[in-house]
Design an enzyme around this catalytic site. Structure first.
Site, PDB file in Angstrom:
ATOM      1  N   ASP A 170       0.811  -1.222   0.000  1.00  0.00           N
ATOM      2  CA  ASP A 170       0.000   0.000   0.000  1.00  0.00           C
ATOM      3  C   ASP A 170       0.840   1.267   0.000  1.00  0.00           C
ATOM      4  O   ASP A 170       0.283   2.360   0.128  1.00  0.00           O
ATOM      5  CB  ASP A 170      -0.961   0.003   1.187  1.00  0.00           C
ATOM      6  N   TYR A 264      10.570   4.753  -0.403  1.00  0.00           N
ATOM      7  CA  TYR A 264      11.536   3.778   0.131  1.00  0.00           C
ATOM      8  C   TYR A 264      12.916   3.898  -0.508  1.00  0.00           C
ATOM      9  O   TYR A 264      13.914   3.398  -0.008  1.00  0.00           O
ATOM     10  CB  TYR A 264      11.006   2.349  -0.015  1.00  0.00           C
TER      11      TYR A 264
HETATM   12  N1  LIG Z   1       2.286  -4.820   2.184  1.00  0.00           N
HETATM   13  C1  LIG Z   1       2.177  -3.618   2.773  1.00  0.00           C
HETATM   14  O1  LIG Z   1       2.288  -2.570   2.142  1.00  0.00           O
HETATM   15  C2  LIG Z   1       1.916  -3.564   4.253  1.00  0.00           C
HETATM   16  C3  LIG Z   1       1.284  -2.467   4.860  1.00  0.00           C
HETATM   17  C4  LIG Z   1       1.094  -2.498   6.242  1.00  0.00           C
HETATM   18  C5  LIG Z   1       1.493  -3.596   6.989  1.00  0.00           C
HETATM   19  N2  LIG Z   1       2.107  -4.635   6.341  1.00  0.00           N
HETATM   20  C6  LIG Z   1       2.520  -5.843   7.047  1.00  0.00           C
HETATM   21  O2  LIG Z   1       1.413  -6.346   7.758  1.00  0.00           O
HETATM   22  C7  LIG Z   1       1.919  -7.168   8.821  1.00  0.00           C
HETATM   23  C8  LIG Z   1       1.239  -6.815  10.140  1.00  0.00           C
HETATM   24  O3  LIG Z   1       1.760  -5.597  10.566  1.00  0.00           O
HETATM   25  P1  LIG Z   1       1.538  -5.148  12.108  1.00  0.00           P
HETATM   26  O4  LIG Z   1       2.417  -3.956  12.305  1.00  0.00           O
HETATM   27  O5  LIG Z   1       0.087  -5.052  12.391  1.00  0.00           O
HETATM   28  O6  LIG Z   1       2.145  -6.395  12.922  1.00  0.00           O
HETATM   29  P2  LIG Z   1       1.640  -7.027  14.323  1.00  0.00           P
HETATM   30  O7  LIG Z   1       2.857  -7.642  14.938  1.00  0.00           O
HETATM   31  O8  LIG Z   1       0.830  -6.065  15.073  1.00  0.00           O
HETATM   32  O9  LIG Z   1       0.666  -8.224  13.870  1.00  0.00           O
HETATM   33  C9  LIG Z   1       1.160  -9.334  13.219  1.00  0.00           C
HETATM   34  C10 LIG Z   1       0.428 -10.572  13.733  1.00  0.00           C
HETATM   35  O10 LIG Z   1       0.930 -11.701  13.028  1.00  0.00           O
HETATM   36  C11 LIG Z   1       0.987 -12.777  13.941  1.00  0.00           C
HETATM   37  N3  LIG Z   1       1.864 -13.836  13.456  1.00  0.00           N
HETATM   38  C12 LIG Z   1       3.212 -13.841  13.454  1.00  0.00           C
HETATM   39  N4  LIG Z   1       3.660 -15.001  12.942  1.00  0.00           N
HETATM   40  C13 LIG Z   1       2.566 -15.740  12.612  1.00  0.00           C
HETATM   41  C14 LIG Z   1       2.368 -17.034  12.043  1.00  0.00           C
HETATM   42  N5  LIG Z   1       3.418 -17.816  11.722  1.00  0.00           N
HETATM   43  N6  LIG Z   1       1.100 -17.466  11.845  1.00  0.00           N
HETATM   44  C15 LIG Z   1       0.055 -16.690  12.187  1.00  0.00           C
HETATM   45  N7  LIG Z   1       0.172 -15.452  12.739  1.00  0.00           N
HETATM   46  C16 LIG Z   1       1.417 -14.997  12.936  1.00  0.00           C
HETATM   47  C17 LIG Z   1       1.467 -12.146  15.233  1.00  0.00           C
HETATM   48  O11 LIG Z   1       1.211 -12.965  16.346  1.00  0.00           O
HETATM   49  C18 LIG Z   1       0.677 -10.843  15.237  1.00  0.00           C
HETATM   50  O12 LIG Z   1      -0.521 -10.976  15.929  1.00  0.00           O
HETATM   51  C19 LIG Z   1       3.436  -6.969   8.809  1.00  0.00           C
HETATM   52  O13 LIG Z   1       4.041  -7.980   8.016  1.00  0.00           O
HETATM   53  C20 LIG Z   1       3.578  -5.647   8.099  1.00  0.00           C
HETATM   54  O14 LIG Z   1       4.862  -5.443   7.541  1.00  0.00           O
HETATM   55  C21 LIG Z   1       2.322  -4.647   5.012  1.00  0.00           C
HETATM   56  O1  LIG Z   2       6.382   1.892  10.100  1.00  0.00           O
HETATM   57  P1  LIG Z   2       4.947   1.444  10.012  1.00  0.00           P
HETATM   58  O2  LIG Z   2       4.741   0.050  10.621  1.00  0.00           O
HETATM   59  O3  LIG Z   2       3.936   2.442  10.479  1.00  0.00           O
HETATM   60  O4  LIG Z   2       4.620   1.336   8.462  1.00  0.00           O
HETATM   61  C1  LIG Z   2       5.395   0.457   7.705  1.00  0.00           C
HETATM   62  C2  LIG Z   2       4.562   0.156   6.487  1.00  0.00           C
HETATM   63  O5  LIG Z   2       4.520   1.362   5.689  1.00  0.00           O
HETATM   64  C3  LIG Z   2       3.877   1.244   4.421  1.00  0.00           C
HETATM   65  O6  LIG Z   2       2.481   0.965   4.612  1.00  0.00           O
HETATM   66  C4  LIG Z   2       1.700   2.101   5.037  1.00  0.00           C
HETATM   67  C5  LIG Z   2       1.042   2.778   3.851  1.00  0.00           C
HETATM   68  O7  LIG Z   2       2.007   3.135   2.903  1.00  0.00           O
HETATM   69  C6  LIG Z   2       0.329   4.037   4.297  1.00  0.00           C
HETATM   70  O8  LIG Z   2      -0.542   4.447   3.250  1.00  0.00           O
HETATM   71  C7  LIG Z   2      -0.408   3.898   5.577  1.00  0.00           C
HETATM   72  O9  LIG Z   2      -1.789   4.013   5.348  1.00  0.00           O
HETATM   73  O10 LIG Z   2      -0.282   2.712   6.317  1.00  0.00           O
HETATM   74  C8  LIG Z   2       0.567   1.648   5.908  1.00  0.00           C
HETATM   75  C9  LIG Z   2       1.072   0.946   7.135  1.00  0.00           C
HETATM   76  O11 LIG Z   2       1.785   1.858   7.933  1.00  0.00           O
HETATM   77  C10 LIG Z   2       4.496   0.100   3.612  1.00  0.00           C
HETATM   78  O12 LIG Z   2       3.794  -0.084   2.416  1.00  0.00           O
HETATM   79  C11 LIG Z   2       4.443  -1.185   4.411  1.00  0.00           C
HETATM   80  O13 LIG Z   2       5.034  -2.215   3.638  1.00  0.00           O
HETATM   81  C12 LIG Z   2       5.187  -1.011   5.716  1.00  0.00           C
HETATM   82  O14 LIG Z   2       5.089  -2.190   6.506  1.00  0.00           O
HETATM   83 MN   LIG Z   3       4.585  -2.095   1.481  1.00  0.00          MN
END
Ligand SMILES: NC(=O)c1ccc[n+]([C@@H]2O[C@H](COP(=O)([O-])OP(=O)(O)OC[C@H]3O[C@@H](n4cnc5c(N)ncnc54)[C@H](O)[C@@H]3O)[C@@H](O)[C@H]2O)c1
Ligand SMILES: O=P(O)(O)OC[C@H]1O[C@H](O[C@H]2[C@H](O)[C@@H](O)[C@@H](O)O[C@@H]2CO)[C@H](O)[C@@H](O)[C@@H]1O
Ligand SMILES: [Mn+2]
Length: 454
Positions: A170, A264
């Site tokens: 996102d 990034y």
């Molecule tokens: N793709 C993107 O752009 C984007 C955007 C925002 C967040 N994220 C990702 O979303 C994920 C969640 O972020 P967060 O900050 O809320 O993390 P968080 O630690 O609050 O939540 C992650 C959850 O995953 C669970 N978990 C860990 N290993 C697991 C497994 N093997 N099986 C099932 N559950 C498991 C944890 O117990 C936890 O409850 C992270 O990977 C983050 O980087 C990606």
């Molecule tokens: O440092 P964090 O955990 O706050 O954010 C890391 C993530 O940042 C991006 O996701 C953002 C997104 O770009 C923004 O629009 C916003 O709404 O929330 C997201 C989560 O913070 C990035 O794309 C993720 O990969 C990172 O994990």
């Molecule tokens: Mn991302």
């Protein structure tokens, strides 16, 4: 109208409540009959689940709700899995960020050595959840945004090439919200973009409005002075560290004014600036633990105690609305045009066909159809070839349990100055990740001891 069943993998995520609120905000477009949470940390998930139970009871009592740590219970009778797990949770993110900084190298969640360590933790569990989904709901799709999306995407390409998994991010959506504001539009959806790169490593090459008017000049004029800094209303990106990232896009843009950069890229082009402006004792992981995590879990505990959402400050996670767009595209064959992380296959003509690239796709019931990008400039090509090789070496290192491949991956990262610094970081990361990485075969002792790395 068919009603769908969704499993959220990583139910204990800080993003889960906002995503549930967003799903409830979109029931008219994406009707639901069931929401299930799955997590491997029952206690963490329980707090989020008990609050979401109240939210659902108040707003959509007809939706069946279940939270579980049992894979069969979680992934049976599911249409979509929305996966956002963080393997090792914030405690490991903190080490991902602090260990490289100890060696004078960028410490970041998904970039550089921190992203490599995170990727080595994430590959196995994401594949495991994908296998559960296919075992218990063979027709389901996984919408994965568990990070580091670049490495996870390469791993699923290599290890599960035929699986129904879409890897998404996102960040472009978030930046486009800023761009729309800068361009004087109400929504990013009023723009048509062409973008290319790897995940967290890309560029916009064209941006027009729906009438075809070029918006790049106006946006570039703003970015040249202010970066992507634009008041787009409350979100977690008002924190100083994120605000600095949006402003720093100004300097990243200066390196190639023909395109507009993903934020990034600062970690790869201004790694010295990033290290100089990092607090080795208090990184983004600490900010999130003190900020988002405390806020979300505090609000959930209030809802549980009051058995009511009255006065709740949790908000719809608008940034996650792209997840509904994606699910709708699959469910209703909408042919939505979205950025996805897909196998290049010639979309970028002068780049590795097997690379997982982030480019615009037309999404329908059979998945994404990548659009053609054509040839990319030498600058971006060179950067991407180095970075995609890092990502591929990490996945090869995971598959082969190879210390050598991991050492090469960290050495090759643009954030790391030398093979000796890379090895020192790798040895620290190996120790810190003993519980999470597969057992890594170290090179023959004589090779290592013979190395004069001092
Ligand atoms: N793709 C993107 O752009 C984007 C955007 C925002 C967040 N994220 C990702 O979303 C994920 C969640 O972020 P967060 O900050 O809320 O993390 P968080 O630690 O609050 O939540 C992650 C959850 O995953 C669970 N978990 C860990 N290993 C697991 C497994 N093997 N099986 C099932 N559950 C498991 C944890 O117990 C936890 O409850 C992270 O990977 C983050 O980087 C990606
Ligand atoms: O440092 P964090 O955990 O706050 O954010 C890391 C993530 O940042 C991006 O996701 C953002 C997104 O770009 C923004 O629009 C916003 O709404 O929330 C997201 C989560 O913070 C990035 O794309 C993720 O990969 C990172 O994990
Ligand atoms: Mn991302």
């Amino acid at each position: 109208m068919k009603k769908f069943s969704v499993a959220i993998a990583g139910g204990g995520s800080t993003f889960t409540p906002g995503i549930v609120l967003m799903l409830l905000d979109n029931l008219d477009k994406f009707p639901l009959r069931k929401i299930k949470f799955y997590d491997n940390d029952e206690e963490r998930q329980d707090t989020i689940a008990r609050a979401c139970e109240v939210i659902l009871r108040e707003k959509a009592p007809e939706i069946e709700f279940l939270a579980t740590t049992d894979p069969e219970e979680a992934f049976t009778d599911i249409d979509f899995v929305m996966a956002h797990i963080r393997v090792g949770k914030y405690a490991m993110r903190e080490l991902d960020e602090k260990i490289p900084l100890k060696h004078g190298v960028v410490g970041q969640e998904t970039c550089g050595p921190g992203g490599i360590a995170y990727g080595m933790r994430s590959i196995g569990p994401v594949i495991e959840i994908l296998d559960y989904m296919e075992k218990y709901s063979p027709e389901a799709w996984m919408l994965n945004y568990s990070n580091p999306a670049a490495i996870v995407a390469e791993a699923t390409r290599k290890l599960r090439p035929n699986s129904k998994i879409l890897n998404i991010c996102d960040m472009p959506v978030g930046i486009e919200d800023h761009m729309a504001k800068i361009a004087g539009l109400n929504s990013r959806k009023e723009m048509s973009v062409s973008y290319y790169g790897l995940n967290h490593f890309g560029w916009w090459k064209s941006i027009t409005d729906k009438e075809g008017n070029d918006l790049m000049p106006k946006i570039k004029e703003h970015v040249r002075k202010h970066g992507y800094n634009a008041d787009i209303g409350p979100n977690q990106h008002v924190e100083a560290s994120w605000n600095d990232t949006f402003v720093k896009a100004r300097d990243v843009f200066a390196v190639d004014p023909d395109t507009l950069p993903n934020t990034y890229l600062k970690y790869y082009l201004f790694q010295d600036y990033v290290v100089e402006h990092s607090d080795k004792e208090y990184t983004r992981a600490n900010e999130v633990m003190d900020g988002r995590e405390k806020f979300v879990f505090g609000e959930c505990r209030k809802i549980i105690e009051n058995q009511s959402t009255e006065g709740c400050k949790l908000e719809v996670d608008d940034h996650a609305s792209y997840i509904v767009d994606l699910a709708r595209a699959i469910a209703y064959n909408t042919h939505e045009r979205m950025l996805l992380i897909v196998e290049n296959n010639g979309s970028i003509e002068n780049f590795d066909k097997t690379a997982m690239v982030e480019i615009p796709c037309i999404v329908g019931s059979n998945g994404p159809e990548p659009l053609r990008i054509g040839t990319i400039p030498q600058f971006q090509k060179g950067l991407m070839e180095q970075q995609v090789s890092v990502e591929k070496l990490v996945v090869e290192g995971w598959i082969e349990r190879s210390y050598q491949k991991l050492w090469q991956a960290i050495t090759l990262s643009k954030t790391v100055p030398s093979a000796s610094v890379a090895k020192a970081i790798l040895d620290d990361l190996l120790e810190a990740n003993k519980e999470f990485w597969p057992e890594i075969k170290r090179p023959e002792v004589e090779n290592v001891e013979a190395l004069s790395l001092v």
